[in-house]
Scaffold this active site. Structure first.
Site: not given
Length: 296
Positions: A72, A157, A176, A187, A189, A191
């Site tokens: 992908d 941080r 974050d 589907t 990151y 997810l």
């Protein structure tokens, strides 16, 4: 359906399996008397190929169809380069999950033949365009088929930022980072960060906070034509990064603004006729299969 005569091939570097598959694909296409063009970077590791070569940028101008051999990630890179040319892209999976590159190597000849004979499906997948501005001046631009991510880079941080949608203030967050994803990227990151799975035909964008420092921080699904603005806090003590598909990166400074919106040009993704999105999800994500018959 379009009949393809000039076929471009893009492959992932550093894999002997990819090279073997490209050799098979090359032979198959030449046996059908088609004009085959190799991306120049892959041509360098295929000595004696005897084919025309081209840069990735120019492939979109000289080809009717581009076939990507890899995972992908390989198709993501190709999509960003080829979307502006409105050229269809077909993927042969030599990676891991293969949400986008859905033809298995063992069915290469069968499935590619079907596509060349005009038996295929076309999906139009939209991309995102991101721009980082500092003091009203653009300092970085990038496109993404999956997602645009604001993250702390090498720092551990948290980041503090504000989110605006179509000029309206939504909220400030301390987290974050933040993921802005397309249905294609839902589907990926997004997810992993707790975002929803969105069907690729949806005209929507999902905003997913990464480990927000509040229990109320939840993903938001917005209209696909929305313009998102993320303002990095002026009081931030670190220099976060913006990543497009995890491949293009820009460093931000406190007070910078990141604008994300839909890119006008879309990726034309080709699938075999038997492609089933829910079957792909079930297979790749380990969803439950049909219940067995019961003896009632």
């Amino acid at each position: 359906m379009e009949q393809f005569r000039n076929i471009g091939i893009i492959g992932r570097l550093g894999s002997s399996q990819v090279l073997d598959t490209i050799r098979r694909l090359k032979k198959f296409l030449l046996d059908r008397h088609l004009h085959v063009i190799l991306e120049d970077t892959i041509a360098e590791v295929l000595p004696g190929h005897g084919l025309q070569t081209s840069t990735r940028k120019l492939l979109g101008e000289v080809c009717d169809l581009v076939i990507v051999v890899g995972g992908d990630g390989s198709l993501l890179g190709a999509a960003r380069a080829l979307a502006r040319h409105n050229i269809p892209v077909l993927g042969i999976n030599r990676g891991n999950l293969g949400f986008l590159t859905d033809i298995r190597p063992d069915e290469l000849e069968e499935k590619v033949a079907q596509v060349l004979d005009g038996h295929y499906l076309v999906e139009n997948r939209f991309l995102l365009q991101a721009e980082v501005r500092r003091h009203h001046e653009a300092i970085g631009q990038g496109d993404a088929l999956n997602d645009v991510v604001l993250h702390p880079g090498k720092s551990t941080r948290m980041i503090e930022f504000e989110i605006y949608i179509d000029g309206q203030f939504v909220c400030s967050q301390k987290a974050d980072g933040l993921i802005v994803a397309t249905p294609t990227g839902s589907t990926a990151y997004a997810l992993s960060a707790g975002g929803p799975i969105m069907h690729p035909k949806l005209d929507a964008i999902v905003i997913v906070p990464m480990y927000p420092h509040t229990l109320s921080g939840r993903p938001i699904v917005v209209d696909g034509n929305s313009e998102l603005k993320i303002v990095v806090s002026k009081d931030l003590q670190i220099y976060p990064q913006v990543s497009c598909d995890g491949q293009n990166h820009f460093t931000c400074a406190p007070g910078d603004t990141i604008t994300v919106s839909k890119k006008p040009q879309k990726l034309r993704l080709i699938h075999p006729l038997d492609h089933n999105y829910y079957e792909v999800c079930r297979t790749k994500l380990g969803w439950g299969s049909r219940l067995g018959s019961r003896d009632d």
